[in-house]
Enzyme design. Structure first.
Site, short mmCIF file in Angstrom:
data_model
loop_
_atom_site.label_atom_id
_atom_site.label_comp_id
_atom_site.label_asym_id
_atom_site.label_seq_id
_atom_site.Cartn_x
_atom_site.Cartn_y
_atom_site.Cartn_z
N GLU A 1 45.53 47.68 40.07
CA GLU A 1 44.74 48.80 40.63
C GLU A 1 44.76 48.78 42.15
O GLU A 1 43.74 48.97 42.81
CB GLU A 1 43.28 48.69 40.15
CG GLU A 1 43.11 48.64 38.66
CD GLU A 1 41.66 48.62 38.20
OE1 GLU A 1 40.76 48.92 39.00
OE2 GLU A 1 41.44 48.29 37.02
N GLU B 1 36.78 42.69 33.72
CA GLU B 1 35.68 42.30 34.61
C GLU B 1 34.57 41.45 33.96
O GLU B 1 33.39 41.79 34.04
CB GLU B 1 35.06 43.55 35.25
CG GLU B 1 36.07 44.39 36.00
CD GLU B 1 35.46 45.58 36.75
OE1 GLU B 1 34.30 45.92 36.48
OE2 GLU B 1 36.16 46.15 37.60
C1 XIL Z 1 37.11 53.85 38.32
C2 XIL Z 1 37.71 55.24 38.33
O1 XIL Z 1 38.76 55.26 39.27
C3 XIL Z 1 36.65 56.25 38.68
O2 XIL Z 1 37.17 57.57 38.57
C4 XIL Z 1 35.45 56.11 37.76
O3 XIL Z 1 34.43 56.97 38.16
C5 XIL Z 1 34.95 54.68 37.77
O4 XIL Z 1 36.00 53.79 37.44
N1 XIL Z 1 37.87 48.81 38.30
C6 XIL Z 1 38.41 49.31 37.13
C7 XIL Z 1 38.63 50.77 37.02
O5 XIL Z 1 38.77 48.54 36.24
O6 XIL Z 1 38.49 51.24 35.71
C8 XIL Z 1 37.73 51.55 37.94
O7 XIL Z 1 38.09 52.92 37.87
C9 XIL Z 1 37.83 51.02 39.35
C10 XIL Z 1 37.39 49.58 39.40
#
Ligand code: XIL
Length: 375
Positions: free
Chosen positions: A281, A157
């Site tokens: 994701e 990110e």
């Molecule tokens: C999220 C997790 O799913 C949560 O449990 C945590 O509280 C915050 O992070 N983008 C990403 C992930 O790269 O690491 C994130 O995961 C969701 C958004």
């Protein structure tokens, strides 16, 4: 007398339920098996879900990502003290079931302890110190997991929605990158170089969200191209793919461009650089973009009904049809969770429950699952 017997009965009941669940899942066609000709099917797991959702994972997935357990704050909450046990146990499970592993994530502006960026007196550290800390983190973590992690999200990110690099000056505090504030743009290249030195066999990825937005596509493409031109070791790009149910109607909304066509454009652009593409994701929220929801319109298992679930199935189907068309460019597709009883989207303080995955609260396949099996 009574107590131990009661305990035995509970244990017998639990294992009977577990084997019943396993039996039920083994009757379903396997998602991972169906997608073998295309790409790996992955799921994000947490320290509990790989046990509570074992039957589903073993049946339907052949790749795993640790949802939080390999992030900086979990690996090295205190300087110099590395805690690998939780992640190790999760990777043991992956190995036992011959699953690929994505390591997530080495350098990110979130879930990174503050000590990384300041000295003992609380003063912001200089470039040399931060580079040293970055190197020590990447090297320790990657050396520990060498041979057990196939793909690493090295930087996560780094780009903002308008296509600029995320800096230390972003308006919202949780959007600011201290990595950028201290090291400027080349923190990205440095992280990849350090990662490659730590484990020359690992495949290294840049991971980011909202790749459907034209400004982001151009910026991510330019970033990747620049890294490759400088000879930085990078092998692939991860597209997070957190989707909303329907595209927003308002052009200024972040989900306005959220269509399979726009994501396909990004996939083709990045792949044209010779990079591997992974969907890292994916989830599809049942809440429509651009609509306002209040606690009385939040869905519950009772009010959800078949409408949103059918629409969600269609949405999953459209994106997967596009992934299959491009499967020569895509090596894995991961959902961010396994079943609706364990999703980050329900974990916000808002109290808004979401149902974004392929299996329901009872771990049964949803219409979206069946849609993905039809091709
Ligand atoms: C999220 C997790 O799913 C949560 O449990 C945590 O509280 C915050 O992070 N983008 C990403 C992930 O790269 O690491 C994130 O995961 C969701 C958004």
């Amino acid at each position: 007398m009574c107590k131990p017997l009661g305990l035995v009965a509970v244990i017998v009941l639990i294992s009977a339920c577990a084997s019943l669940e396993k039996m039920q899942h083994s009757e379903q066609p396997s998602l991972a098996q169906a997608y073998l000709p295309h790409f790996l099917m992955g799921a994000a797991i947490d320290e509990d879900s790989y046990k509570t959702h074992e039957a589903l994972l073993v049946r339907h997935y052949n790749s795993l990502t640790t949802e939080n357990e390999m992030k900086f704050e979990h690996m090295q909450e205190v300087e110099g003290v590395f805690t690998f046990d939780t992640a190790d146990a999760m990777l043991d499970f992956a190995e036992q079931h011959h699953m690929a592993v994505r390591g997530h994530a080495l350098v990110w502006h979130r879930q990174t302890p503050n000590w990384v960026f300041v000295d003992d007196s609380g003063k912001v550290v200089d470039r040399a110190m931060l580079l040293q800390r970055m190197q020590s983190h990447i090297t320790e973590v990657m050396t520990h997991f060498k041979g057990r992690v196939d793909y690493w999200d090295v930087v996560n990110e780094a780009i903002m929605d308008d296509g600029t690099l995320r800096t230390g000056e972003e308006e919202a505090e949780d959007q600011r990158s201290q990595w950028y504030a201290i090291l400027q743009e080349d923190y990205i290249a440095e992280a990849f170089r350090m990662a490659h030195a730590a484990d020359p066999e690992a495949k290294l990825y840049y991971n980011d969200y909202y790749n459907h937005l034209p400004a982001r596509q151009d910026a991510i493409y330019a970033l990747l191209k620049g890294l490759l031109e400088k000879g930085v070791p990078i092998h692939g790009v991860g597209l997070q793919c957190h989707l909303r149910m329907v595209q927003a109607q308002d052009p200024s909304h972040e989900a306005y461009y959220q269509s399979p066509e726009n994501l396909e454009k990004a996939i083709k652009m990045y792949a044209s650089l010779g990079l591997d593409v992974q969907i890292t994701e994916m989830d599809v929220s049942v809440y429509e973009a651009g609509k306002t929801y209040t606690p009385d319109t939040f869905y519950t298992p009772e009010t959800l009904g078949p409408g949103p679930i059918e629409l969600q199935s269609k949405r999953y189907g459209e994106f997967f049809a596009m992934f299959r068309r491009n499967s020569h460019l895509i090596s894995s597709v991961t959902t961010w969770g396994i079943a609706d009883d364990n999703t980050w989207l329900s974990e916000f303080d808002s109290g808004r429950q979401d149902f974004p995955l392929l299996f329901d609260l009872e771990h049964k396949p949803k219409p979206a699952f069946y849609r993905l099996m039809e091709f």
